[in-house]
Design a protein around this motif. Structure first.
Motif, PDB file in Angstrom:
ATOM      1  N   UNK A 221       0.826  -1.207   0.000  1.00  0.00           N
ATOM      2  CA  UNK A 221       0.000   0.000   0.000  1.00  0.00           C
ATOM      3  C   UNK A 221       0.862   1.261   0.000  1.00  0.00           C
ATOM      4  N   UNK A 222       2.149   1.098   0.244  1.00  0.00           N
ATOM      5  CA  UNK A 222       3.053   2.247   0.233  1.00  0.00           C
ATOM      6  C   UNK A 222       3.165   2.961   1.561  1.00  0.00           C
ATOM      7  N   UNK A 223       2.677   2.351   2.619  1.00  0.00           N
ATOM      8  CA  UNK A 223       2.776   2.950   3.964  1.00  0.00           C
ATOM      9  C   UNK A 223       4.058   2.457   4.631  1.00  0.00           C
ATOM     10  N   UNK A 224       5.170   3.010   4.207  1.00  0.00           N
ATOM     11  CA  UNK A 224       6.464   2.523   4.689  1.00  0.00           C
ATOM     12  C   UNK A 224       6.765   2.967   6.113  1.00  0.00           C
ATOM     13  N   UNK A 225       6.082   3.988   6.619  1.00  0.00           N
ATOM     14  CA  UNK A 225       6.374   4.486   7.960  1.00  0.00           C
ATOM     15  C   UNK A 225       5.863   3.547   9.053  1.00  0.00           C
ATOM     16  N   UNK A 226       4.871   2.718   8.767  1.00  0.00           N
ATOM     17  CA  UNK A 226       4.352   1.791   9.781  1.00  0.00           C
ATOM     18  C   UNK A 226       5.057   0.439   9.770  1.00  0.00           C
ATOM     19  N   UNK A 227       5.883   0.186   8.772  1.00  0.00           N
ATOM     20  CA  UNK A 227       6.568  -1.103   8.700  1.00  0.00           C
ATOM     21  C   UNK A 227       7.498  -1.323   9.878  1.00  0.00           C
ATOM     22  N   UNK A 228       8.097  -0.262  10.388  1.00  0.00           N
ATOM     23  CA  UNK A 228       9.026  -0.390  11.512  1.00  0.00           C
ATOM     24  C   UNK A 228       8.321  -0.954  12.746  1.00  0.00           C
ATOM     25  N   UNK A 229       7.096  -0.502  13.000  1.00  0.00           N
ATOM     26  CA  UNK A 229       6.351  -0.974  14.168  1.00  0.00           C
ATOM     27  C   UNK A 229       5.936  -2.436  14.016  1.00  0.00           C
ATOM     28  N   UNK A 230       5.563  -2.816  12.805  1.00  0.00           N
ATOM     29  CA  UNK A 230       5.251  -4.224  12.575  1.00  0.00           C
ATOM     30  C   UNK A 230       6.505  -5.081  12.703  1.00  0.00           C
ATOM     31  N   UNK A 231       7.630  -4.558  12.261  1.00  0.00           N
ATOM     32  CA  UNK A 231       8.889  -5.282  12.388  1.00  0.00           C
ATOM     33  C   UNK A 231       9.254  -5.477  13.864  1.00  0.00           C
ATOM     34  N   UNK A 232       9.051  -4.443  14.678  1.00  0.00           N
ATOM     35  CA  UNK A 232       9.312  -4.575  16.116  1.00  0.00           C
ATOM     36  C   UNK A 232       8.374  -5.592  16.768  1.00  0.00           C
TER      37      UNK A 232
END
Length: 64
Positions: free
Chosen positions: A28-39
């Motif tokens: 979807x192009x929401x790269x800013x939330x990927x960090x939280x899912x990664x954590x």
């Protein structure tokens, strides 16, 4: 050990759901939330390893 099996299955299910959410956010192009899912995924991975070690030691104690 039956209880440990169901706990492992539920933890793996949570990890699969988190990976699915990460892929959806990436596409979807929401790269800013990927960090939280990664954590969250890293936390679940560490928690699964700790739970596995705990139940392995419990199983050893029960065998003695």
């Amino acid at each position: 050990m039956r209880m440990a099996w169901w706990i492992f299955i539920s933890l793996i299910t949570i990890q699969i759901i988190l990976v699915q959410y990460m892929v959806e956010e990436y596409l979807a192009g929401h790269y800013d939330t990927l960090f939280y899912y990664f954590l969250a995924l890293g936390f679940m991975f560490v928690f699964t390893i700790i739970t596995y070690i705990f139940f392995r030691k419990v199983d050893r104690v029960m065998d003695q």
